[in-house]
Design a protein around this motif. Structure first.
Motif, PDB file in Angstrom:
ATOM      1  N   GLY A   1       2.808  -6.701   9.380  1.00 19.69           N
ATOM      2  CA  GLY A   1       1.518  -6.552  10.030  1.00 19.69           C
ATOM      3  C   GLY A   1       0.353  -6.807   9.095  1.00 19.69           C
ATOM      4  O   GLY A   1       0.527  -7.263   7.957  1.00 19.69           O
ATOM      5  N   THR A   2      -0.830  -6.475   9.587  1.00 20.61           N
ATOM      6  CA  THR A   2      -2.029  -6.711   8.791  1.00 20.61           C
ATOM      7  C   THR A   2      -2.758  -5.410   8.452  1.00 20.61           C
ATOM      8  O   THR A   2      -3.693  -5.399   7.670  1.00 20.61           O
ATOM      9  N   SER A   3      -2.332  -4.306   9.095  1.00 22.31           N
ATOM     10  CA  SER A   3      -3.001  -3.021   8.858  1.00 22.31           C
ATOM     11  C   SER A   3      -2.031  -1.897   9.209  1.00 22.31           C
ATOM     12  O   SER A   3      -0.924  -2.135   9.695  1.00 22.31           O
ATOM     13  N   SER A   4      -2.481  -0.660   8.998  1.00 25.07           N
ATOM     14  CA  SER A   4      -1.634   0.492   9.314  1.00 25.07           C
ATOM     15  C   SER A   4      -1.305   0.533  10.811  1.00 25.07           C
ATOM     16  O   SER A   4      -0.262   1.030  11.217  1.00 25.07           O
ATOM     17  N   GLU A   5      -2.188   0.006  11.629  1.00 25.11           N
ATOM     18  CA  GLU A   5      -1.992   0.080  13.084  1.00 25.11           C
ATOM     19  C   GLU A   5      -0.949  -0.909  13.594  1.00 25.11           C
ATOM     20  O   GLU A   5      -0.331  -0.674  14.625  1.00 25.11           O
ATOM     21  N   ASP A   6      -0.771  -2.040  12.899  1.00 21.43           N
ATOM     22  CA  ASP A   6       0.196  -3.010  13.431  1.00 21.43           C
ATOM     23  C   ASP A   6       1.376  -3.282  12.482  1.00 21.43           C
ATOM     24  O   ASP A   6       2.111  -4.254  12.674  1.00 21.43           O
ATOM     25  N   SER A   7       1.592  -2.414  11.505  1.00 21.63           N
ATOM     26  CA  SER A   7       2.807  -2.515  10.692  1.00 21.63           C
ATOM     27  C   SER A   7       3.859  -1.679  11.414  1.00 21.63           C
ATOM     28  O   SER A   7       3.950  -0.462  11.226  1.00 21.63           O
TER      29      SER A   7
ATOM     30  N   GLN B   1       6.570   2.000  20.005  1.00 22.62           N
ATOM     31  CA  GLN B   1       6.001   1.061  19.044  1.00 22.62           C
ATOM     32  C   GLN B   1       4.915   1.738  18.204  1.00 22.62           C
ATOM     33  O   GLN B   1       4.909   1.651  16.981  1.00 22.62           O
ATOM     34  N   LYS B   2       4.036   2.455  18.880  1.00 26.66           N
ATOM     35  CA  LYS B   2       2.974   3.158  18.150  1.00 26.66           C
ATOM     36  C   LYS B   2       3.602   4.254  17.285  1.00 26.66           C
ATOM     37  O   LYS B   2       3.200   4.471  16.131  1.00 26.66           O
ATOM     38  N   LEU B   3       4.593   4.936  17.851  1.00 31.03           N
ATOM     39  CA  LEU B   3       5.250   6.012  17.103  1.00 31.03           C
ATOM     40  C   LEU B   3       5.908   5.472  15.824  1.00 31.03           C
ATOM     41  O   LEU B   3       5.979   6.167  14.814  1.00 31.03           O
ATOM     42  N   SER B   4       6.352   4.211  15.885  1.00 28.57           N
ATOM     43  CA  SER B   4       6.991   3.621  14.692  1.00 28.57           C
ATOM     44  C   SER B   4       5.993   3.499  13.539  1.00 28.57           C
ATOM     45  O   SER B   4       6.376   3.557  12.373  1.00 28.57           O
ATOM     46  N   THR B   5       4.702   3.375  13.858  1.00 26.64           N
ATOM     47  CA  THR B   5       3.695   3.300  12.786  1.00 26.64           C
ATOM     48  C   THR B   5       3.493   4.676  12.144  1.00 26.64           C
ATOM     49  O   THR B   5       3.061   4.778  10.998  1.00 26.64           O
ATOM     50  N   TYR B   6       3.819   5.728  12.888  1.00 25.59           N
ATOM     51  CA  TYR B   6       3.759   7.093  12.340  1.00 25.59           C
ATOM     52  C   TYR B   6       5.012   7.382  11.504  1.00 25.59           C
ATOM     53  O   TYR B   6       4.922   7.914  10.405  1.00 25.59           O
ATOM     54  N   ALA B   7       6.180   7.036  12.062  1.00 25.92           N
ATOM     55  CA  ALA B   7       7.440   7.246  11.326  1.00 25.92           C
ATOM     56  C   ALA B   7       7.354   6.578   9.955  1.00 25.92           C
ATOM     57  O   ALA B   7       7.796   7.123   8.946  1.00 25.92           O
ATOM     58  N   ARG B   8       6.775   5.398   9.944  1.00 29.07           N
ATOM     59  CA  ARG B   8       6.625   4.605   8.713  1.00 29.07           C
ATOM     60  C   ARG B   8       6.019   5.409   7.571  1.00 29.07           C
ATOM     61  O   ARG B   8       6.403   5.241   6.414  1.00 29.07           O
ATOM     62  N   ARG B   9       5.095   6.309   7.897  1.00 29.69           N
ATOM     63  CA  ARG B   9       4.384   7.071   6.853  1.00 29.69           C
ATOM     64  C   ARG B   9       5.261   8.165   6.242  1.00 29.69           C
ATOM     65  O   ARG B   9       4.870   8.796   5.251  1.00 29.69           O
TER      66      ARG B   9
ATOM     67  N   ASP C   1       0.859  -1.188   0.000  1.00 35.79           N
ATOM     68  CA  ASP C   1       0.000   0.000   0.000  1.00 35.79           C
ATOM     69  C   ASP C   1       0.891   1.233   0.000  1.00 35.79           C
ATOM     70  O   ASP C   1       1.570   1.523   0.991  1.00 35.79           O
ATOM     71  N   GLU C   2       0.867   1.967  -1.108  1.00 34.67           N
ATOM     72  CA  GLU C   2       1.780   3.106  -1.257  1.00 34.67           C
ATOM     73  C   GLU C   2       1.382   4.301  -0.400  1.00 34.67           C
ATOM     74  O   GLU C   2       2.232   5.102  -0.015  1.00 34.67           O
ATOM     75  N   THR C   3       0.105   4.448  -0.102  1.00 36.76           N
ATOM     76  CA  THR C   3      -0.337   5.585   0.718  1.00 36.76           C
ATOM     77  C   THR C   3      -0.009   5.342   2.184  1.00 36.76           C
ATOM     78  O   THR C   3       0.468   6.230   2.881  1.00 36.76           O
ATOM     79  N   LEU C   4      -0.268   4.112   2.626  1.00 36.95           N
ATOM     80  CA  LEU C   4      -0.057   3.803   4.047  1.00 36.95           C
ATOM     81  C   LEU C   4       1.351   3.275   4.342  1.00 36.95           C
ATOM     82  O   LEU C   4       1.689   3.030   5.488  1.00 36.95           O
ATOM     83  N   PHE C   5       2.168   3.090   3.296  1.00 40.56           N
ATOM     84  CA  PHE C   5       3.515   2.540   3.473  1.00 40.56           C
ATOM     85  C   PHE C   5       3.480   1.163   4.151  1.00 40.56           C
ATOM     86  O   PHE C   5       4.211   0.893   5.094  1.00 40.56           O
ATOM     87  N   ILE C   6       2.596   0.312   3.661  1.00 41.82           N
ATOM     88  CA  ILE C   6       2.606  -1.082   4.121  1.00 41.82           C
ATOM     89  C   ILE C   6       3.520  -1.838   3.164  1.00 41.82           C
ATOM     90  O   ILE C   6       3.327  -1.794   1.952  1.00 41.82           O
ATOM     91  N   PRO C   7       4.537  -2.527   3.705  1.00 43.07           N
ATOM     92  CA  PRO C   7       5.504  -3.186   2.822  1.00 43.07           C
ATOM     93  C   PRO C   7       4.987  -4.521   2.294  1.00 43.07           C
ATOM     94  O   PRO C   7       4.037  -5.083   2.832  1.00 43.07           O
ATOM     95  N   MET C   8       5.646  -5.019   1.267  1.00 42.53           N
ATOM     96  CA  MET C   8       5.305  -6.347   0.739  1.00 42.53           C
ATOM     97  C   MET C   8       5.844  -7.432   1.657  1.00 42.53           C
ATOM     98  O   MET C   8       5.282  -8.521   1.728  1.00 42.53           O
ATOM     99  N   ASN C   9       6.965  -7.143   2.317  1.00 42.04           N
ATOM    100  CA  ASN C   9       7.550  -8.149   3.216  1.00 42.04           C
ATOM    101  C   ASN C   9       8.097  -7.497   4.476  1.00 42.04           C
ATOM    102  O   ASN C   9       8.469  -6.324   4.471  1.00 42.04           O
ATOM    103  N   SER C  10       8.152  -8.273   5.545  1.00 44.15           N
ATOM    104  CA  SER C  10       8.790  -7.798   6.774  1.00 44.15           C
ATOM    105  C   SER C  10      10.284  -7.688   6.536  1.00 44.15           C
ATOM    106  O   SER C  10      10.837  -8.368   5.666  1.00 44.15           O
TER     107      SER C  10
END
Ligand code: ADP
Ligand code: DP6
Ligand code: CO
Length: 329
Positions: A155-161, A128-136, A22-31
């Motif tokens: 992860g499975t969503s923006s909240e747990d990536s 940990q939560k802040l890391s989901t913000y940095a990710r964006r 997901d390019e908007t949420l910066f969800i990667p293809m792999n860990s």
């Protein structure tokens, strides 16, 4: 008057992140999994501006273009939204790492900015939560929240990536960085990975093998098996670059001097030294090694490179606020 000042260290991935689901949420293809570096970092200062002002962004003492500032504003919007505020901010940042050269400036950059924004808005999110913000801001910055070996769980969503610290890397782990070329790359990581995902027939193989590598490298870390750690690291980097070669048009970050450094590492290994190469979206070579053997490796590299080009680093810490003394700029 600065309202918040944070330091974040860069990290170099051993299992690479290359491609977004997901390019908007910066969800990667792999860990992915990285080592945070002590010697390369970004310091970022944020001040809240008066009502009616516009965001501004100064990098290495240079006022940045509207386009660069827009990228920062978009990132600040995430914090403004969460905090329910509308004020503008002045962001000043100093990179103690070459910018956009494949030495992970975007990783330390957005981790430091996330830390400063967390403080200046009073949000007080846990790391940990802040890391989901940095990710964006930049995917790789997710991992710079923490020190040592760090996993970015897809992860499975923006909240747990998010980032998970795996191990402090305090068992004689080091990196020798060969700055082959410190100038900014022509193809950003963002564009390079997008082109690879969309056009390389090798890309699906990259994703599936990265999954296996992640499991194996975590075992190697757990067992302090340095040889296995190094072999998986080198293999992951080469597979990532292989996937890029298959893109249309091919993406090549290697330069002749990158190959020279790789040959030296190979030779050292043949002589019995455990050292392994990794490379990111740029021509610079990083050598994973025993910290106690880093100087020996550096000396060998100095046959082809200058003192200014070769840097030794041990594992670095996670983000932290700067002291008043450090924040005097
Ligand atoms: P790198 O290999 O250095 O991470 P990228 O292409 O991933 O290269 O990212 C480089 C981009 O990151 C820069 O063009 C800029 O937009 C952003 N960046 C770098 N340093 C900073 C900083 N200190 N603060 C904010 N953004 C930064
Ligand atoms: C090769 O995190 O810089 O360094 O998320 O688009 O900002 P964006 O890209 P970025 O990509 C890093 C790619 C890499 C591998 C890695 O650090 O895992
Ligand atoms: Co980057």
């Amino acid at each position: 008057m600065k309202n918040a000042a944070f330091r974040a260290h860069t990290n170099i991935a051993l299992i690479k992140y290359w491609g977004k689901e997901d390019e908007t949420l910066f969800i990667p293809m792999n860990s992915s999994l990285s080592l945070t570096l002590n010697e390369l970092y970004t310091d970022t200062f944020v001040s809240r501006l008066d009502e009616g002002a516009k965001d501004s962004f100064i990098l290495n003492n240079h006022e940045q273009s509207e386009e660069e500032t827009k990228k920062i504003s978009k990132f600040l919007d995430l914090f403004r939204k969460e905090a329910g505020i509308s004020s503008a901010f002045r962001v000043e940042s100093i990179n103690h790492v070459p910018t956009a050269a494949g030495l992970a400036s975007s990783a330390s950059a957005f981790a430091a900015l996330a830390g400063a924004m967390n403080q200046v808005t009073g949000l007080q999110m846990d790391p940990q939560k802040l890391s989901t913000y940095a990710r964006r801001g930049s995917g790789s910055s997710t991992r710079s929240l923490f020190g040592g070996f760090v996993e970015w769980q897809k992860g499975t969503s923006s909240e747990d990536s998010m980032a998970i610290p795996i191990d402090p890397a305090d068992w004689d782990i080091g990196m020798v960085i060969v700055a082959v070329n410190k100038t900014a790359k022509k193809i950003s990581s963002r564009l390079g990975m997008k082109q690879t995902v969309e056009t390389s027939p090798f890309y699906p193989a990259w994703v599936s093998s990265a999954k296996d590598d992640l499991i194996a490298i975590k075992e190697a870390i757990h067992e302090h098996d340095f040889k296995r750690l190094g072999e998986i690291t080198e293999h992951s980097a080469m597979k990532m670059h292989g996937s890029m070669l298959g893109a249309k048009r091919p993406i090549i970050y290697f330069e002749p001097d990158s190959m020279k450094a790789i040959q030296t590492v190979k030779k050292l290994r043949e002589e019995g030294l455990l050292c392994y190469v990794t490379m990111d979206a740029g021509p610079n070579v990083k050598v994973l090694c025993r910290l106690s053997e880093a100087e020996k490796i550096k000396q060998k590299l100095l046959e082809d490179f200058t003192e200014e080009q070769v840097l030794i680093s041990g594992p670095g810490p996670g983000i932290r606020p700067l002291t008043d003394n450090e924040a005097q700029v």
